[in-house]
Design an enzyme around this catalytic site. Structure first.
Site, mmCIF file in Angstrom:
data_model
loop_
_atom_site.group_PDB
_atom_site.id
_atom_site.type_symbol
_atom_site.label_atom_id
_atom_site.label_comp_id
_atom_site.label_asym_id
_atom_site.label_seq_id
_atom_site.Cartn_x
_atom_site.Cartn_y
_atom_site.Cartn_z
ATOM 1 C CG ASP A 193 -1.976 -0.992 1.275
ATOM 2 O OD1 ASP A 193 -1.990 -1.867 0.376
ATOM 3 O OD2 ASP A 193 -2.809 -0.928 2.188
ATOM 4 C CG HIS A 249 2.207 0.092 4.402
ATOM 5 N ND1 HIS A 249 1.951 -0.824 5.389
ATOM 6 C CD2 HIS A 249 1.053 0.780 4.211
ATOM 7 C CE1 HIS A 249 0.693 -0.704 5.776
ATOM 8 N NE2 HIS A 249 0.113 0.262 5.077
HETATM 9 NI NI NI Z 1 -2.427 3.102 3.589
#
Ligand code: NI
Length: 300
Positions: free
Chosen positions: A107, A250
């Protein structure tokens, strides 16, 4: 020094805000968004990602935004014994109804470490899934187009990472629709959104439906934004993995990107075939659904 200082600032910012909220594997318990930001935190202020938002204004909302799905993404190149040995569907992609699959997802990019991650994935012959922050797409278009060309699946993650449930319906529509437009503008189509923080309600669901977007959450949260520790990310991803898992990381954190080679090695040693989210689900998903894992695809 920049990295060290930036990491501390980022860690502090994320400690205040929480980048994600855990979603229990049951997907049933209510989530607590009380600590999530209503204002102040912005990825524009992300010290790892300067300069802030110089990539132009949000595109005007256009017609024909509905996601059409990733379509026939090519297989990721590179050697991969688990993938080669796995049962295949007629189109040559892995049949995760028979193989032991898991999906790595990333992400908040594209960012300065995305290409390093793409190098790692290419060398390993592993496709992954990226949920992109809309305002970064134009400036990071080369990385995004490379990811799509190398067989990775692309989804969106809102325009500016707000808590969608705290917006008006019109605000939700702007935040959820604009990244799809930004992707369409560089020739990439998607039917997936991951709401920031996993924050959803009936209105978010309805807007996602109207935009043709399935909501993809996760079943394994590495909490990599919190630990900012490569060994911890490796441990969390491999300890909690399960057949059909969707694993959350991430790629804006270099500590997470550095963990990926060992995560791949360890999961493949456990017999997993690492696939994209669409491959995990046999492309059989779409608007009206919330997806936590291969085994937890729920109509909403
Ligand atoms: Ni996020």
């Amino acid at each position: 020094m920049r990295y060290r200082r930036g990491s501390w600032v980022l860690a502090f910012a994320l400690a205040l805000t929480g980048c994600t909220s855990s979603v229990p594997s049951s997907g049933a318990a209510p989530l607590d968004f009380s600590k999530a930001p209503t204002s102040g935190y912005s990825l524009d202020n992300d010290p790892e990602f300067a300069p802030p938002n110089t990539w132009g204004p949000r595109p005007a909302l256009g017609a024909g935004r509905a996601g059409v799905g990733p379509g026939g993404a090519p297989l990721a190149p590179g050697p991969n014994a688990n993938r080669e040995a796995a049962p295949k569907r007629a189109d040559g992609r892995v049949d995760c109804s028979q193989a032991k699959c898991a999906a790595l997802t990333f992400d908040d990019g594209p960012g300065p470490y995305t290409d390093q991650l793409l190098d790692t994935l290419k060398a390993a012959g592993v496709p992954a899934t990226f949920f992109l922050v809309g305002y970064k797409i134009k400036g990071g278009a080369a990385s995004v187009q490379r990811a799509a060309a190398e067989g990775h699946a692309i989804g969106t993650h809102s325009w500016s990472h707000p808590v969608l449930t705290k917006l008006s319906e019109a605000g939700m529509r702007e935040e959820m629709g604009s990244p799809v437009d930004a992707l369409n503008a560089i020739g990439i189509h998607t039917n997936m959104i991951r709401p920031p923080y996993g924050a959803r309600n009936a209105t978010v669901d309805a807007v996602a439906d109207s935009l043709g977007l399935a909501e993809v959450l996760w079943s394994v949260d590495t909490r990599d934004w919190e630990s900012l520790s490569t060994p911890s990310v490796i441990s969390e991803a491999t300890r909690a993995a399960h057949p059909g898992a969707i694993i959350l990381m991430h790629d804006i954190h270099p500590t997470s990107v550095a963990a990926v080679p060992d995560i791949i090695t360890k999961l493949e040693a456990q017999g997993y075939v690492l696939v994209t989210v669409p491959e995990l689900l046999g492309d059989s998903f779409g608007a009206g659904e919330t997806i936590f894992s291969q085994g937890q695809v729920k109509a909403h």
